[in-house]
Every structure is written in C-alpha cells, then in structure tokens.
Motif scaffolding. Structure first.
Motif, PDB file in Angstrom:
ATOM      1  N   ASN A  49     -23.976  21.497  25.572  1.00 55.80           N
ATOM      2  CA  ASN A  49     -22.568  21.831  25.456  1.00 55.80           C
ATOM      3  C   ASN A  49     -22.387  23.347  25.583  1.00 55.80           C
ATOM      4  OD1 ASN A  49     -23.328  22.941  22.991  1.00 55.80           O
ATOM      5  ND2 ASN A  49     -22.524  21.235  21.771  1.00 55.80           N
ATOM      6  N   ARG A  50     -21.191  23.830  25.347  1.00 54.69           N
ATOM      7  CA  ARG A  50     -20.931  25.257  25.555  1.00 54.69           C
ATOM      8  C   ARG A  50     -21.664  26.147  24.558  1.00 54.69           C
ATOM      9  NH1 ARG A  50     -14.619  26.058  23.657  1.00 54.69           N
ATOM     10  NH2 ARG A  50     -14.796  25.059  21.588  1.00 54.69           N
ATOM     11  N   TYR A  51     -22.178  25.535  23.506  1.00 60.31           N
ATOM     12  CA  TYR A  51     -22.943  26.302  22.525  1.00 60.31           C
ATOM     13  C   TYR A  51     -24.452  26.237  22.792  1.00 60.31           C
ATOM     14  CZ  TYR A  51     -18.476  25.798  20.134  1.00 60.31           C
ATOM     15  OH  TYR A  51     -17.132  25.794  19.825  1.00 60.31           O
ATOM     16  N   GLY A  52     -24.828  25.486  23.836  1.00 62.67           N
ATOM     17  CA  GLY A  52     -26.238  25.344  24.167  1.00 62.67           C
ATOM     18  C   GLY A  52     -26.930  24.193  23.474  1.00 62.67           C
ATOM     19  N   ASP A  53     -26.186  23.423  22.670  1.00 61.96           N
ATOM     20  CA  ASP A  53     -26.775  22.277  21.974  1.00 61.96           C
ATOM     21  C   ASP A  53     -26.658  21.027  22.847  1.00 61.96           C
ATOM     22  OD1 ASP A  53     -27.211  23.867  19.656  1.00 61.96           O
ATOM     23  OD2 ASP A  53     -25.131  23.523  19.020  1.00 61.96           O
ATOM     24  N   MET A  54     -27.647  20.156  22.734  1.00 56.88           N
ATOM     25  CA  MET A  54     -27.591  18.888  23.466  1.00 56.88           C
ATOM     26  C   MET A  54     -26.576  17.959  22.798  1.00 56.88           C
ATOM     27  SD  MET A  54     -29.608  19.372  25.966  1.00 56.88           S
ATOM     28  CE  MET A  54     -29.786  17.724  26.663  1.00 56.88           C
ATOM     29  N   ALA A  55     -25.688  17.379  23.597  1.00 51.64           N
ATOM     30  CA  ALA A  55     -24.641  16.520  23.047  1.00 51.64           C
ATOM     31  C   ALA A  55     -24.318  15.399  24.025  1.00 51.64           C
ATOM     32  CB  ALA A  55     -23.381  17.337  22.755  1.00 51.64           C
ATOM     33  N   TRP A  56     -23.955  14.248  23.467  1.00 51.53           N
ATOM     34  CA  TRP A  56     -23.532  13.124  24.290  1.00 51.53           C
ATOM     35  C   TRP A  56     -22.040  13.264  24.613  1.00 51.53           C
ATOM     36  CZ3 TRP A  56     -26.847   9.577  26.271  1.00 51.53           C
ATOM     37  CH2 TRP A  56     -28.132   9.562  25.728  1.00 51.53           C
ATOM     38  N   PRO A  57     -21.614  12.904  25.807  1.00 54.90           N
ATOM     39  CA  PRO A  57     -20.208  13.096  26.224  1.00 54.90           C
ATOM     40  C   PRO A  57     -19.285  12.048  25.589  1.00 54.90           C
ATOM     41  CG  PRO A  57     -21.416  12.013  27.971  1.00 54.90           C
ATOM     42  CD  PRO A  57     -22.433  12.332  26.901  1.00 54.90           C
ATOM     43  N   ARG A  58     -18.882  12.288  24.350  1.00 55.11           N
ATOM     44  CA  ARG A  58     -18.097  11.283  23.604  1.00 55.11           C
ATOM     45  C   ARG A  58     -16.823  10.885  24.344  1.00 55.11           C
ATOM     46  NH1 ARG A  58     -13.840  10.620  20.238  1.00 55.11           N
ATOM     47  NH2 ARG A  58     -14.078   9.000  18.627  1.00 55.11           N
ATOM     48  N   THR A  59     -16.106  11.866  24.902  1.00 59.63           N
ATOM     49  CA  THR A  59     -14.852  11.552  25.585  1.00 59.63           C
ATOM     50  C   THR A  59     -15.078  10.552  26.711  1.00 59.63           C
ATOM     51  OG1 THR A  59     -13.883  13.709  25.060  1.00 59.63           O
ATOM     52  CG2 THR A  59     -12.946  12.512  26.921  1.00 59.63           C
ATOM     53  N   GLN A  60     -16.125  10.750  27.512  1.00 59.80           N
ATOM     54  CA  GLN A  60     -16.406   9.832  28.615  1.00 59.80           C
ATOM     55  C   GLN A  60     -16.865   8.473  28.083  1.00 59.80           C
ATOM     56  OE1 GLN A  60     -19.106  11.580  31.440  1.00 59.80           O
ATOM     57  NE2 GLN A  60     -17.983  13.517  31.501  1.00 59.80           N
ATOM     58  N   ILE A  61     -17.667   8.487  27.037  1.00 56.92           N
ATOM     59  CA  ILE A  61     -18.191   7.233  26.482  1.00 56.92           C
ATOM     60  C   ILE A  61     -17.057   6.366  25.953  1.00 56.92           C
ATOM     61  CG2 ILE A  61     -19.598   6.274  24.611  1.00 56.92           C
ATOM     62  CD1 ILE A  61     -21.417   8.792  24.982  1.00 56.92           C
ATOM     63  N   ILE A  62     -16.063   6.984  25.319  1.00 55.84           N
ATOM     64  CA  ILE A  62     -14.924   6.239  24.801  1.00 55.84           C
ATOM     65  C   ILE A  62     -13.946   5.878  25.916  1.00 55.84           C
ATOM     66  CG2 ILE A  62     -12.972   6.326  23.189  1.00 55.84           C
ATOM     67  CD1 ILE A  62     -15.772   6.213  21.886  1.00 55.84           C
ATOM     68  N   ASN A  63     -13.871   6.737  26.934  1.00 53.23           N
ATOM     69  CA  ASN A  63     -12.877   6.588  27.992  1.00 53.23           C
ATOM     70  C   ASN A  63     -13.250   5.521  29.017  1.00 53.23           C
ATOM     71  OD1 ASN A  63     -11.838   7.242  30.796  1.00 53.23           O
ATOM     72  ND2 ASN A  63     -10.597   8.672  29.625  1.00 53.23           N
ATOM     73  N   TYR A  64     -14.493   5.533  29.477  1.00 59.56           N
ATOM     74  CA  TYR A  64     -14.874   4.701  30.620  1.00 59.56           C
ATOM     75  C   TYR A  64     -14.637   3.204  30.402  1.00 59.56           C
ATOM     76  CZ  TYR A  64     -17.003   8.584  33.227  1.00 59.56           C
ATOM     77  OH  TYR A  64     -17.214   9.740  33.937  1.00 59.56           O
ATOM     78  N   PRO A  65     -15.009   2.620  29.253  1.00 57.00           N
ATOM     79  CA  PRO A  65     -14.776   1.182  29.094  1.00 57.00           C
ATOM     80  C   PRO A  65     -13.307   0.804  29.182  1.00 57.00           C
ATOM     81  CG  PRO A  65     -16.352   1.960  27.459  1.00 57.00           C
ATOM     82  CD  PRO A  65     -15.780   3.186  28.108  1.00 57.00           C
ATOM     83  N   VAL A  66     -12.419   1.623  28.583  1.00 60.84           N
ATOM     84  CA  VAL A  66     -10.998   1.309  28.586  1.00 60.84           C
ATOM     85  C   VAL A  66     -10.431   1.440  29.995  1.00 60.84           C
ATOM     86  CG1 VAL A  66      -8.755   1.898  27.611  1.00 60.84           C
ATOM     87  CG2 VAL A  66     -10.803   2.083  26.197  1.00 60.84           C
ATOM     88  N   GLN A  67     -10.776   2.535  30.681  1.00 59.92           N
ATOM     89  CA  GLN A  67     -10.301   2.714  32.050  1.00 59.92           C
ATOM     90  C   GLN A  67     -10.865   1.629  32.960  1.00 59.92           C
ATOM     91  OE1 GLN A  67      -8.035   4.765  32.908  1.00 59.92           O
ATOM     92  NE2 GLN A  67      -8.245   6.790  32.012  1.00 59.92           N
ATOM     93  N   GLY A  68     -12.121   1.264  32.729  1.00 58.33           N
ATOM     94  CA  GLY A  68     -12.753   0.263  33.587  1.00 58.33           C
ATOM     95  C   GLY A  68     -12.113  -1.105  33.463  1.00 58.33           C
ATOM     96  N   ILE A  69     -11.829  -1.517  32.216  1.00 59.42           N
ATOM     97  CA  ILE A  69     -11.219  -2.839  32.047  1.00 59.42           C
ATOM     98  C   ILE A  69      -9.786  -2.820  32.570  1.00 59.42           C
ATOM     99  CG2 ILE A  69     -10.183  -2.625  29.741  1.00 59.42           C
ATOM    100  CD1 ILE A  69     -12.315  -5.552  30.997  1.00 59.42           C
ATOM    101  N   GLY A  70      -9.110  -1.674  32.449  1.00 60.70           N
ATOM    102  CA  GLY A  70      -7.781  -1.552  33.035  1.00 60.70           C
ATOM    103  C   GLY A  70      -7.825  -1.725  34.545  1.00 60.70           C
ATOM    104  N   HIS A  71      -8.847  -1.141  35.166  1.00 60.90           N
ATOM    105  CA  HIS A  71      -9.034  -1.304  36.613  1.00 60.90           C
ATOM    106  C   HIS A  71      -9.279  -2.768  36.960  1.00 60.90           C
ATOM    107  CE1 HIS A  71     -10.780  -0.907  40.634  1.00 60.90           C
ATOM    108  NE2 HIS A  71     -11.795  -1.614  40.180  1.00 60.90           N
ATOM    109  N   ASP A  72     -10.117  -3.431  36.178  1.00 60.63           N
ATOM    110  CA  ASP A  72     -10.415  -4.841  36.458  1.00 60.63           C
ATOM    111  C   ASP A  72      -9.153  -5.696  36.384  1.00 60.63           C
ATOM    112  OD1 ASP A  72     -13.108  -4.285  36.769  1.00 60.63           O
ATOM    113  OD2 ASP A  72     -13.595  -4.682  34.678  1.00 60.63           O
TER     114      ASP A  72
END
Length: 225
Positions: A113-136
């Motif tokens: 991340n911007r502080y140099g720490d390793m981090a998982w992309p929470r926004t994408q992880i929460i976002n993708y399933p909802v956007q994906g099912i909306g697309h389906d």
C-alpha cells in the motif's frame, strides 16, 4: 442481500419496501438519494474516508467518526451483509481468490500500500462479487428480452437493441410499440430467478424488479408505472 441472505434485507425486498427511504430514516441521513448512494458505495467496498473526501457527502459531515458511525449502524442492521464481507476477506486471504456460486473466479493478491505495507485490496474484494452478479442478472435480462422481442412478429421489425449501460438495457422503439413491449419487459424481470437457476443450477430466492423509462433522450425520461 442474495449473497448474504440477510433476513432483514431479504424481508424488505420481498415486502417491496422502499429500502432507501427506510435507510434514510434509520440512519438519519438528509435525503433518500444520499441514503441510496451511501448504501451502494458501502456494499461496493467504500470506507468512511470515501464519504469524508466526497463533496456530495462531506457537506453533511467531514468527520470520519461520523461516517464510521453510519457504517456501523448499517452493519448492525444488516448483520448478514457484514458477515458476508468478512467471509470474503477471510476466503481471499486464505486462498488468494473468491469462487462465486455461479463458478466465476476472482483472483487477488496482496500488494504494497502507500505506506509500503502488504495489504489485500478490500475494496475490490467486496466490490467484484456484487458487480459480477449484477452483470450476470443484466445479461440474463438482455438475452431473454432479445429472444422474446425477436419472436414477436411486429416488435421484431421495429425494436432495436442499442446497448447495455451498467444495469440498464437501452432500446430504440416506436411509441406505438409500447403497449406490446412493456409486458415482455416485465415478464423478463419476473423470470430472472427461474432463468438464473436454470443456467447456473443455483437457486435465486429473491424477486428481481426493474424500472421502465421512456423518453426521446436519456435526459428526458419518464418512468412507466
């Protein structure tokens, strides 16, 4: 709500409650529109800072504690959604991916991340399933409507499919076609759960509703009741 099966959210949908108006009252927000955008931003992975730095929201408050309080109130009301978000994060950290009930797979990796720490992309992880099912769901609606229109002798010659914009299907029609087209469109939405189950062998146990609007351009649209 379909992912989480949150009992309050599912009941509101089945009861045809105006969820945005209800959430405006529950969370003491100034308007229904603000409540609607707040919820969509949150379920797409937003944080309190998303509201603090947004001029559409920070006129209400520039305090991250204020917005975190609203977020906490949301998760307290819809506890199933909060639990689903935690499960997605846990699954991603454990396996490096999310596997959807439909078979769609979203791979993720931790990055600095911007502080140099390793981090998982929470926004994408929460976002993708909802956007994906909306697309389906939108794809099911579009293909189903296309087949129904093409099987209708008069509509097949005059209705033109223009594009899909996010969760909207845009058609070019004649005013005289409206009476024949509206029942087809409403039937498409009614049938989405059944078609979803047929395509993915996964039950979709919530009703799907959509708004129908007509106008000579996208700026001048009126809803068809």
């Amino acid at each position: 709500n379909w992912f989480s099966q949150d009992p309050i959210g599912c009941k509101e949908i089945r009861d045809e409650l105006d969820q945005h108006a209800q959430n405006q009252r529950d969370f003491k927000l100034p308007s229904r529109v603000i409540a609607k955008i707040f919820v969509f931003r949150l379920i797409y992975g937003g944080t309190c800072w998303s509201y603090v730095f947004d001029p559409d929201f920070n006129w209400i408050s520039k305090s991250h504690k204020y917005w975190q309080g609203i977020i906490d109130a949301f998760y307290d009301k819809y506890r199933g959604i909060g639990e689903q978000h935690r499960k997605w994060m846990d699954e991603t950290i454990r396996t490096g991916q999310l596997v959807m009930p439909t078979g769609r797979i979203y791979p993720f990796e931790a990055r600095p991340n911007r502080y140099g720490d390793m981090a998982w992309p929470r926004t994408q992880i929460i976002n993708y399933p909802v956007q994906g099912i909306g697309h389906d769901l939108t794809t099911i609606a579009r293909v189903s409507l296309f087949k129904r229109v093409k099987s209708h002798e008069s509509l097949a010659r005059s209705v033109h499919f223009i594009c899909t914009v996010h969760d909207s299907v845009v058609l070019d029609i004649k005013q005289s076609d409206l009476a024949d087209l509206v029942p087809l469109v409403r039937g498409v939405f009614t049938d989405i759960p059944r078609n979803f189950n047929r395509l993915f062998n996964v039950p979709f146990n919530l009703p799907v509703r959509g708004e129908l609007k007509i106008g000579k351009n996208l700026l001048e649209m009126e809803e068809i009741k």
